[in-house]
Design an enzyme around this catalytic site. Structure first.
Site, mmCIF file in Angstrom:
data_model
loop_
_atom_site.group_PDB
_atom_site.id
_atom_site.type_symbol
_atom_site.label_atom_id
_atom_site.label_comp_id
_atom_site.label_asym_id
_atom_site.label_seq_id
_atom_site.Cartn_x
_atom_site.Cartn_y
_atom_site.Cartn_z
ATOM 1 N N LYS A 123 34.467 41.010 28.062
ATOM 2 C CA LYS A 123 35.844 40.514 28.008
ATOM 3 C C LYS A 123 36.640 41.205 26.903
ATOM 4 O O LYS A 123 37.850 41.400 27.040
ATOM 5 C CB LYS A 123 35.855 38.998 27.828
ATOM 6 C CG LYS A 123 35.372 38.256 29.057
ATOM 7 C CD LYS A 123 35.554 36.758 28.947
ATOM 8 C CE LYS A 123 35.140 36.069 30.246
ATOM 9 N NZ LYS A 123 35.331 34.614 30.182
ATOM 10 N N LYS A 205 30.636 40.620 42.465
ATOM 11 C CA LYS A 205 30.624 39.173 42.675
ATOM 12 C C LYS A 205 32.024 38.661 42.996
ATOM 13 O O LYS A 205 33.011 39.097 42.410
ATOM 14 C CB LYS A 205 30.093 38.472 41.418
ATOM 15 C CG LYS A 205 29.873 36.983 41.582
ATOM 16 C CD LYS A 205 29.274 36.365 40.340
ATOM 17 C CE LYS A 205 30.290 36.240 39.222
ATOM 18 N NZ LYS A 205 29.788 35.401 38.100
ATOM 19 N N LYS A 208 36.961 33.964 40.628
ATOM 20 C CA LYS A 208 38.230 33.232 40.658
ATOM 21 C C LYS A 208 39.393 34.105 40.208
ATOM 22 O O LYS A 208 40.529 33.882 40.596
ATOM 23 C CB LYS A 208 38.168 32.006 39.736
ATOM 24 C CG LYS A 208 37.105 30.995 40.070
ATOM 25 C CD LYS A 208 37.314 29.664 39.353
ATOM 26 C CE LYS A 208 37.352 29.792 37.844
ATOM 27 N NZ LYS A 208 36.025 30.112 37.262
#
Length: 341
Positions: A123, A205, A208
């Site tokens: 991140k 993957k 969201k």
């Protein structure tokens, strides 16, 4: 639901903790990998299920979207079959003990341990302009989430294994330094459907917050949108409908169809032997649409009743806080904090 700390009421049931972060709208991967199992587990375990809104602000977000998704998540929890009479359903920020224990655990976490967290590295690289302290301390808040409830089991995917291991290390360190205080939690790793892949990139993957939402099927997508996304799903140049690591696209679709129809993978292969990819993709889309139809209808009813959702949140927060206070009180006493009578 029986009080989790009153072992005389429910000696046999272990405690499960699970939380979902409202940084994006819930999608099929969340349902197959987490939500579906959460519903099943509430009959066999004492479950604490959270909307992890405090974890959401480690990255840039729009406050109005965070508020909307908090209501949406709670409504979906209820719509899929989570029962506030069986499980504790709560919003993380409404239980202040999470933040309080997280600070204490920060002081029992080594800098090197936190800096090795893969998610922090990823991140930080993705948003180098916002490498904040909260992002760095995210794993200790997650440890507090788990340890507050004397959790026995944590349902997690492989990408969360490192965080659970850190929580275990912190708990063992604290227990050794003082005396047994925390239960050392174990992970539950779903087998089938643990990871669902993006329909347009079956090597990544489904998430969201994916940049390209055309490969992500959200639980609240309308039927036409769901069908369109499945019809455009990437497969391969072969024609056989079989589960095979060399065929990630079609294998992903087989997994989704298997889960949403309850059909074993080998039976799916037999059912669609000789069918075209186009026909199969249509059938997968139709299965998902029909499965989600009652969930979406129930969600629509619930999300328009904020008073009821807030009542569920309030009741859940009160139940969670009663349990969390007991753990926090033990921790405060052991580290030497003076607590007022």
């Amino acid at each position: 639901m029986a009080d989790l700390n009153d072992k005389t009421q429910d000696q046999a049931k272990k405690i499960v903790y699970s939380a979902l972060k409202p940084t994006g709208d819930l999608q099929l991967g969340n349902y197959i990998g987490a939500l579906k199992n959460m519903v099943r587990m509430q009959d066999d375990y004492n479950c604490v299920y959270m909307v992890a809104d405090m974890h959401s602000i480690t990255v840039d977000n729009v406050p109005a979207d965070l508020r909307r998704r908090t209501y949406d998540f709670m409504a979906l929890f209820l719509a899929i079959g989570l029962d506030p009479e069986k499980s504790i359903l709560a919003v993380q920020s409404q239980v202040p003990e999470h933040a309080e224990l997280a600070w204490v655990l920060n002081c029992y976490t080594q800098f090197g341990e936190a800096s090795r967290m893969t998610q922090f590295k990823e991140k930080s690289a993705k948003a180098p302009e916002n490498v904040n302290v909260g992002l760095f301390a995210y794993p200790t808040l997650m440890a507090a989430d788990i340890l507050l409830y004397q959790t026995d089991l944590v349902p997690i995917g492989k990408d969360q294994k490192q965080h659970l291991e850190l929580a275990r290390d912190i708990a063992q360190r604290f227990n050794t330094k003082y005396s047994p205080t925390f239960v050392i939690p174990d992970g539950i790793y779903p087998k089938q459907g643990a990871k669902i892949y993006n329909l347009l990139d079956p090597t990544a993957k489904m998430g969201k917050t994916d940049d390209n939402t055309n490969g992500v099927v959200f639980l609240l997508d309308d039927p036409d949108t769901i069908m369109r996304k499945f019809k455009r799903a990437v497969t391969d140049c072969d024609t056989d409908i079989r589960y095979d690591e060399s065929k990630p696209g079609i294998s992903n679709l087989i997994t989704i169809y298997s889960v949403f129809t309850g059909t074993p993978v080998d039976a799916v292969e037999r059912e669609f032997a000789g069918s075209s990819y186009a026909d199969f993709k249509t059938k997968v889309g139709e299965a998902v649409v029909e499965y989600l139809r009652p969930i979406q209808a129930r969600h629509h009813e619930l999300v328009t009743d904020k008073k009821y959702l807030e009542e569920v949140m309030r009741n859940g927060a009160e139940k969670a806080s009663r349990i969390a206070k007991r753990t926090l009180s033990k921790v405060y006493r052991k580290v030497g904090f003076v607590q007022l009578p």
